[in-house]
Scaffold this motif. Structure first.
Motif, PDB file in Angstrom:
ATOM      1  N   THR B  52       0.835  -1.198   0.000  1.00 40.05           N
ATOM      2  CA  THR B  52       0.000   0.000   0.000  1.00 40.05           C
ATOM      3  C   THR B  52       0.869   1.248   0.000  1.00 40.05           C
ATOM      4  O   THR B  52       2.082   1.176   0.134  1.00 40.05           O
ATOM      5  CB  THR B  52      -0.870   0.059   1.254  1.00 40.05           C
ATOM      6  N   THR B  53       0.190   2.377  -0.120  1.00 39.38           N
ATOM      7  CA  THR B  53       0.923   3.638  -0.041  1.00 39.38           C
ATOM      8  C   THR B  53       0.561   4.404   1.220  1.00 39.38           C
ATOM      9  O   THR B  53       1.044   5.497   1.437  1.00 39.38           O
ATOM     10  CB  THR B  53       0.588   4.525  -1.259  1.00 39.38           C
ATOM     11  N   THR B  54      -0.325   3.843   2.047  1.00 41.46           N
ATOM     12  CA  THR B  54      -0.673   4.561   3.279  1.00 41.46           C
ATOM     13  C   THR B  54      -0.200   3.765   4.487  1.00 41.46           C
ATOM     14  O   THR B  54      -0.162   2.531   4.448  1.00 41.46           O
ATOM     15  CB  THR B  54      -2.193   4.782   3.420  1.00 41.46           C
ATOM     16  N   PRO B  55       0.176   4.481   5.560  1.00 38.11           N
ATOM     17  CA  PRO B  55       0.673   3.785   6.746  1.00 38.11           C
ATOM     18  C   PRO B  55      -0.440   3.068   7.520  1.00 38.11           C
ATOM     19  O   PRO B  55      -1.621   3.365   7.349  1.00 38.11           O
ATOM     20  CB  PRO B  55       1.274   4.914   7.584  1.00 38.11           C
ATOM     21  N   VAL B  56      -0.031   2.138   8.350  1.00 37.79           N
ATOM     22  CA  VAL B  56      -0.964   1.369   9.171  1.00 37.79           C
ATOM     23  C   VAL B  56      -1.381   2.213  10.382  1.00 37.79           C
ATOM     24  O   VAL B  56      -0.533   2.773  11.060  1.00 37.79           O
ATOM     25  CB  VAL B  56      -0.295   0.074   9.665  1.00 37.79           C
ATOM     26  N   GLN B  57      -2.695   2.311  10.630  1.00 38.11           N
ATOM     27  CA  GLN B  57      -3.149   3.025  11.839  1.00 38.11           C
ATOM     28  C   GLN B  57      -3.205   2.098  13.047  1.00 38.11           C
ATOM     29  O   GLN B  57      -2.903   2.493  14.152  1.00 38.11           O
ATOM     30  CB  GLN B  57      -4.549   3.613  11.626  1.00 38.11           C
ATOM     31  N   ASN B  59      -1.951  -1.447  14.481  1.00 34.33           N
ATOM     32  CA  ASN B  59      -1.200  -2.694  14.512  1.00 34.33           C
ATOM     33  C   ASN B  59      -1.745  -3.504  15.673  1.00 34.33           C
ATOM     34  O   ASN B  59      -1.485  -3.175  16.833  1.00 34.33           O
ATOM     35  CB  ASN B  59       0.287  -2.421  14.751  1.00 34.33           C
ATOM     36  N   GLU B  81      -0.633  -2.531  19.539  1.00 33.15           N
ATOM     37  CA  GLU B  81       0.785  -2.234  19.710  1.00 33.15           C
ATOM     38  C   GLU B  81       1.221  -2.681  21.105  1.00 33.15           C
ATOM     39  O   GLU B  81       1.061  -3.848  21.445  1.00 33.15           O
ATOM     40  CB  GLU B  81       1.063  -0.758  19.407  1.00 33.15           C
TER      41      GLU B  81
END
Lengths: 351, 302
Positions: B52-57, B59, B81
């Motif tokens: 993807t091109t967007t970060p993970v919100q 985890n 997290e």
């Protein structure tokens, strides 16, 4: 090295980053609770366009928490002023409240758990009565805790108003009365400034930095205090713009017996966050460095507990434990410390 | 007590899956393969397979409980997290735990939105908000509307964007409880249910799969048009009464997860939301009548 430290050292590194690095940065930042502060740092350097939009949105979304805390602190201060003003007791703001009321950039996005104020020691009893009458109550009813705070500490047991949950820490000194270093509060009062737009006082710039340094490196356990180190880094960047700051700082540290905490603050802020400090100030601070063995030990332990380790590495528990012991060692003479820790251990609560 | 099918003398491989829920990207890691199967079943349309091109919100991990509980009443724990907010659940309920864990994760972090505790559905670009109150039957009603041509935006969160004033979709499975499961099974033959998790903290729970159309259109926001406070009351005829804007505002401010936290932004977003909607309370016992009534709501004069 930790990516968060990399960004705090030089925010421009993000322009080179790929998505996996952003994912890692966000995890480190969330674990340190520094999302909102990072969003402001990126904004101040005009780097928002270099962030993935979803990352920026998430960081900025956390600003509201600090904003609410600061609004609550302002309300609490107005109420405290109302209770103490009839007795002519001045209020000095410490730490986050001082940064925010002084309009310093370090306050942006800075969350704080409680409100720290300093009152003149000789007016403490009158102040306590007035606060009690106005509805503030002590958070501990344990007799040992009450005595611990009153006889040995630099603050009253935490207070909160019966209609609000905001914690107020009333200090009468900067460091514990039983500690190795005891800066004289009357000197802090003498050098303090009044705010142009609010009826409170704040410490002079040098004292603000020295108090921050003492909080992290003299009175604190250091572990988990990256936010505290960032305070020092940002304060230095901002306060050193005032003329004469660097000349006054080492002299002032000596006068307040805070040469050692200042040495640690400058040393570790430079080592971890690449803070710009004039070489002659570093040399002057060096005079207060501990002995070579102690220095090596601190160099080994402090970066281990300050550098973000999540998610790549396990927390440095042993280093944190040693520094926890050190913080108590600095706070009380050995006999008293033994009795205190024994008492806490037998009671089975959290240390 | 539950018995496991095969002896667990070694830890099975951990599985990872990334999927989108509305504006968020979730990265799940777990050794419990059953959860991953259910995630694939529920979120088939939004599983992320390419980089993807967007970060993970978010985890998140769902882990097995402590070793001494591996055989005797095994447990599962939820982790966002480095935080683990809940007590362990029975391992059989791990998917329900994951869904509740994600609700918690969104509620503590997604402050870019005014977060209302409400189901949201859409028709012709207009959104209907069904705020949750105890016993409102919000989820049952949302499920019924989703099975009758409304697009399901969310069963749990009204994500109000304070800047665009639109409501963002967050399509996820609808957890139905106790009798509601049978009510919806009887209501529509199209209802696709996951396994029933018996005796969870909220009673028996089964998840209704979100319609594929909802999942595929999860980037399409909607303009708020109606706010209806539903109330299920056995034997009651359908009754609908208009609510004043001030009353609606007051009730929604109580219902939001982060109204206070957002300060002035929250106030303005909520005020605008209420002003742009027609607001009612509605009491019902017959689901079909209520669904029909929702389809005949007049829109606000624009």
């Amino acid at each position: 090295m930790s990516l968060l430290l990399g960004v705090l050292r030089d925010p421009r590194v993000i322009t080179q980053w790929t998505l996996p690095q952003w994912n890692r940065l966000l995890r480190e930042t969330r674990a340190q609770g520094l999302s909102a502060r990072l969003s402001w740092i990126l904004e101040e350097r005009d780097l928002q366009a270099a962030c993935p939009p979803a990352a920026l949105t998430e960081l900025e979304a956390q600003r509201c928490i600090a904003a609410l805390k600061q609004a609550q602190a302002r309300l609490e201060l107005r109420k405290l002023h109302k209770a103490l003003a009839p007795l002519d007791i001045p209020i000095m703001l410490l730490k986050g409240a001082a940064y925010a009321q002084a309009g310093l950039r370090v306050a942006r996005g800075r969350d704080f758990a409680d409100l720290d104020i300093l009152l003149p020691r000789e007016r403490l009893e009158a102040a306590e009565t007035a606060l009690e009458t106005a509805g503030w109550i002590s958070e501990t009813t344990n007799r040992y805790d009450q005595r611990y705070y009153r006889r040995w500490m630099h603050e009253l047991p935490p207070l909160h108003h019966r209609t609000r949950s905001f914690e107020v820490d009333v200090h009468h000194a900067l460091l514990p009365l039983t500690g190795r270093l005891r800066p004289d509060p009357s000197r802090i009062w003498a050098a303090s400034r009044s705010l142009p737009d609010a009826p409170y006082r704040i410490p002079c710039p040098e004292d603000m930095l020295l108090h921050g340094a003492a909080q992290v490196f003299q009175d604190g356990e250091i572990a988990g205090q990256l936010g505290g180190l960032l305070d020092l880094h940002q304060l230095i960047g901002e306060l050193s713009a005032q003329s004469g700051f660097w000349e006054r700082l080492p002299v002032r540290a000596e006068a307040l017996q805070l040469g050692r905490p200042l040495y640690y603050a400058l040393h570790f802020s430079r080592a971890l966050l690449d803070t710009r400090i004039p070489p002659e100030v570093l040399r002057a601070a060096q005079a207060h460095a501990p002995g070579p063995l102690n220095n090596r030990l601190m160099d080994l332990l402090v970066p281990r507990v300050l550098e973000p380790r999540y998610p790549a590495r396990r927390p440095a528990r042993f280093a944190a434990w040693l520094l926890y012991l050190r913080s108590h060692w600095l706070r009380m003479p050995p006999g008293l410390l033994t009795r205190h820790l024994l008492r806490k251990a037998l009671r089975g609560g959290k240390p | 007590m539950t018995r496991r099918q095969r002896p667990a003398n070694r830890l099975p491989a951990r599985q990872r899956v990334e999927y989108r829920i509305g504006p968020f990207l979730v990265h799940l890691e777990t050794p419990i393969h059953r959860i991953v199967e259910l995630v694939h079943w529920c979120y088939a349309e939004t599983i992320v397979r390419a980089p993807t091109t967007t970060p993970v919100q978010f985890n998140v991990r769902v882990e097995r409980g402590p070793l001494h509980r591996r055989w005797l009443r095994p447990q599962a724990t939820f982790h966002l997290e480095d935080v683990s907010p809940f007590d362990p659940f029975p391992a059989d309920h791990a998917f329900a735990l994951l869904e509740w864990g994600l609700n918690w994760s969104i509620a503590i972090r997604a402050h870019q939105y005014l977060l209302l505790h409400a189901a949201v559905l859409e028709r012709d670009g207009r959104a209907l908000l069904l705020p949750a109150t105890p016993g409102s039957g919000k989820s049952t009603l949302a499920a019924a509307l989703a099975l009758r041509g409304w697009r399901l935006l969310s069963d749990e969160f009204g994500l109000v964007d304070p800047h665009s004033r639109e409501i963002h979709p967050l399509p996820r499975p609808i957890p139905l409880k106790n009798q509601s499961i049978e009510v919806i099974r009887a209501f529509s033959a199209q209802a696709q249910f996951g396994p029933v998790f018996p005796r969870t903290r909220k009673g028996d729970v089964a998840h209704l799969r979100p319609p594929g159309d909802s999942l595929r259109r999860q980037d399409e926001p909607a303009r708020p048009a109606w706010i209806v406070f539903p109330r299920y009351r056995a034997g009651s005829p359908l009754r609908r009464a208009a609510m004043t804007q001030s009353h609606t505002f007051a009730r929604l401010s109580q219902n939001s997860f982060n109204y206070r936290l957002l300060g002035a932004t929250g106030f303005e977003a909520l005020a605008h939301l209420v002003q742009s909607c027609r607001c009612w309370r509605a009491e019902y016992s017959d689901l079909k009548d209520m669904v029909a009534a929702m389809s005949q709501l007049p829109t606000a004069p624009q």
